[in-house]
Design an enzyme around this catalytic site. Structure first.
Site, PDB file in Angstrom:
ATOM      1  N   ASN A 193       1.549  48.377  17.252  1.00 17.37           N
ATOM      2  CA  ASN A 193       1.720  47.325  16.250  1.00 17.37           C
ATOM      3  C   ASN A 193       3.166  46.858  16.355  1.00 17.37           C
ATOM      4  OD1 ASN A 193       1.957  45.665  14.045  1.00 17.37           O
ATOM      5  ND2 ASN A 193       1.844  47.307  12.527  1.00 17.37           N
ATOM      6  N   TRP A 194       3.320  45.674  16.915  1.00 21.87           N
ATOM      7  CA  TRP A 194       4.684  45.172  17.154  1.00 21.87           C
ATOM      8  C   TRP A 194       5.362  44.636  15.899  1.00 21.87           C
ATOM      9  CZ3 TRP A 194       4.477  42.015  22.416  1.00 21.87           C
ATOM     10  CH2 TRP A 194       4.473  42.931  23.473  1.00 21.87           C
ATOM     11  N   LYS A 195       4.579  44.455  14.823  1.00 27.37           N
ATOM     12  CA  LYS A 195       5.153  43.877  13.598  1.00 27.37           C
ATOM     13  C   LYS A 195       5.840  42.544  13.943  1.00 27.37           C
ATOM     14  CE  LYS A 195       5.340  48.503  11.821  1.00 27.37           C
ATOM     15  NZ  LYS A 195       5.883  49.491  10.919  1.00 27.37           N
TER      16      LYS A 195
ATOM     17  N   HIS B  86      -2.221  46.196   6.418  1.00 24.35           N
ATOM     18  CA  HIS B  86      -1.067  47.058   6.693  1.00 24.35           C
ATOM     19  C   HIS B  86      -0.225  47.190   5.422  1.00 24.35           C
ATOM     20  CE1 HIS B  86       2.693  48.557   8.364  1.00 24.35           C
ATOM     21  NE2 HIS B  86       1.968  48.972   9.385  1.00 24.35           N
TER      22      HIS B  86
ATOM     23  N   GLU C  65       2.811  47.040   4.914  1.00 23.51           N
ATOM     24  CA  GLU C  65       3.869  46.033   4.778  1.00 23.51           C
ATOM     25  C   GLU C  65       3.308  44.730   4.206  1.00 23.51           C
ATOM     26  OE1 GLU C  65       5.280  46.407   8.796  1.00 23.51           O
ATOM     27  OE2 GLU C  65       6.007  48.406   8.311  1.00 23.51           O
TER      28      GLU C  65
ATOM     29  N   GLU D 172      -1.894  55.577   7.440  1.00 20.71           N
ATOM     30  CA  GLU D 172      -0.457  55.425   7.605  1.00 20.71           C
ATOM     31  C   GLU D 172       0.261  55.750   6.298  1.00 20.71           C
ATOM     32  OE1 GLU D 172       0.263  52.649  11.243  1.00 20.71           O
ATOM     33  OE2 GLU D 172       0.482  51.514   9.386  1.00 20.71           O
TER      34      GLU D 172
ATOM     35  N   GLY E 279       8.363  54.068  10.067  1.00 16.62           N
ATOM     36  CA  GLY E 279       9.696  53.597  10.432  1.00 16.62           C
ATOM     37  C   GLY E 279      10.823  54.472   9.904  1.00 16.62           C
TER      38      GLY E 279
ATOM     39  N   SER F 147       5.755  56.862  12.679  1.00 18.33           N
ATOM     40  CA  SER F 147       6.737  57.545  13.526  1.00 18.33           C
ATOM     41  C   SER F 147       6.097  58.349  14.669  1.00 18.33           C
ATOM     42  CB  SER F 147       7.640  58.446  12.681  1.00 18.33           C
ATOM     43  OG  SER F 147       8.337  57.683  11.716  1.00 18.33           O
TER      44      SER F 147
ATOM     45  N   GLY G 114       4.216  51.901  15.820  1.00 15.72           N
ATOM     46  CA  GLY G 114       5.139  50.801  15.566  1.00 15.72           C
ATOM     47  C   GLY G 114       6.263  50.804  16.584  1.00 15.72           C
ATOM     48  N   GLY G 115       7.411  51.288  16.171  1.00 11.49           N
ATOM     49  CA  GLY G 115       8.634  51.232  16.978  1.00 11.49           C
ATOM     50  C   GLY G 115       8.467  51.638  18.435  1.00 11.49           C
TER      51      GLY G 115
HETATM   52  P1  13P Z   1       6.421  53.312  13.170  1.00 11.21           P
HETATM   53  O1  13P Z   1       5.667  53.910  14.332  1.00 11.21           O
HETATM   54  O2  13P Z   1       7.565  52.452  13.564  1.00 11.21           O
HETATM   55  O3  13P Z   1       6.765  54.370  12.142  1.00 11.21           O
HETATM   56  O4  13P Z   1       5.395  52.307  12.434  1.00 11.21           O
HETATM   57  C1  13P Z   1       4.127  52.748  12.098  1.00 11.21           C
HETATM   58  C2  13P Z   1       3.305  51.586  11.696  1.00 11.21           C
HETATM   59  O5  13P Z   1       3.490  51.010  10.638  1.00 11.21           O
HETATM   60  C3  13P Z   1       2.262  51.123  12.632  1.00 11.21           C
HETATM   61  O6  13P Z   1       1.428  50.186  12.040  1.00 11.21           O
END
Ligand code: 13P
Length: 251
Positions: A11-13, A96, A98, A169, A175, A215, A236-237
């Protein structure tokens, strides 16, 4: 029991311009070898075309991160399902944390979006659920997740639910570098399967793919993926860097 295929999605956000997405894809395709693991990148709308083209002829899927529940209309800033279908996206992240936190996404809109996707496409939704730190510390994590899933899946047929991906999640692990322990993640993913069984039946809960997200990195992917009820990860990251994402796929 259904054989669930491990599924690692990025997930690149709100990261990567078109040019950056292209550069990632070119590098990633070189590293990528077909494995028994399914994989996809869920990217900003502006990157989807670029990724579809770059991943053509590979088994790497492409996903969006949101969709509107109407086909068209006066909804400034939104993107519809027909628009995603035309690009040929395979997945769509829905709900999500966010989006729930910053963009007014509610269980009600999540439910409408899931229904729209199932009614009019073969796109596989990746439904995100999870508790925040206060809720976990109050011992309410499972109750929160159960309530989300019940509301999000309201009036969705078993055959559709069986096809979907649910990503657990925990908000406190996103993050933050603070991963849930494999036991915490495994316990909640097992609980989620139980919730799906209660809402539907054993066959449906056997088929639904359950990911952990928060993470995840190459260093902790193996122990997370080894938990029996965890079928995959939403990353994510670490999905922004080809070598790191590949390291997780090769867990
Ligand atoms: P991180 O892997 O950066 O913690 O993000 C997780 C996430 O929100 C994936 O959708």
């Amino acid at each position: 029991m259904a054989m669930r295929i491990p599924f690692i999605a990025g997930n690149w956000k709100m990261f990567k311009t078109k040019a950056e997405a292209k550069a990632f894809a070119e590098e990633f395709v070189k590293l990528y070898k077909d494995t028994d693991v399914k994989t996809a990148i869920c990217a900003p709308f502006t990157d989807l075309d670029t990724l579809k083209e770059a991943f053509a002829g590979t088994s790497i899927g492409v996903g969006a991160q949101n969709v509107h529940f109407e086909d068209s209309g006066a909804f400034t800033g939104e993107v519809s399902l027909p628009m995603l279908k035309e690009i040929g996206v395979d997945y769509c992240v829905i709900g999500h944390s966010e989006r729930r936190q910053y963009f007014n996404e509610t269980d009600e809109t999540v439910n409408k979006k899931l229904k729209k996707i199932f009614a009019d496409s073969d796109i596989v939704p990746i439904l995100c659920v999870g508790e925040n730190l206060d809720q976990r510390e109050a011992g309410k994590a499972q109750e929160i997740v159960e309530n989300q899933i019940k509301a999000d899946l309201k009036d969705i047929a078993a055959a559709d639910a069986a096809k979907m991906v649910i990503a657990y999640e925990p908000i406190w692990a996103i993050g933050t570098g603070k991963t849930a322990t494999p036991e915490q993640a495994g316990e909640m993913c097992a609980a989620i399967r139980g919730i799906v069984e209660k809402l539907y039946d054993e066959n449906t809960c056997d088929q639904v793919t359950i990911q952990y997200g928060g993470s995840v990195k190459p260093e902790n992917a193996t122990e997370i993926m080894n938990m029996p009820e965890i079928d995959g990860a939403l990353v994510g990251g670490a999905s922004l860097v080809p070598e790191k994402f590949m390291g997780i796929i090769n867990f």
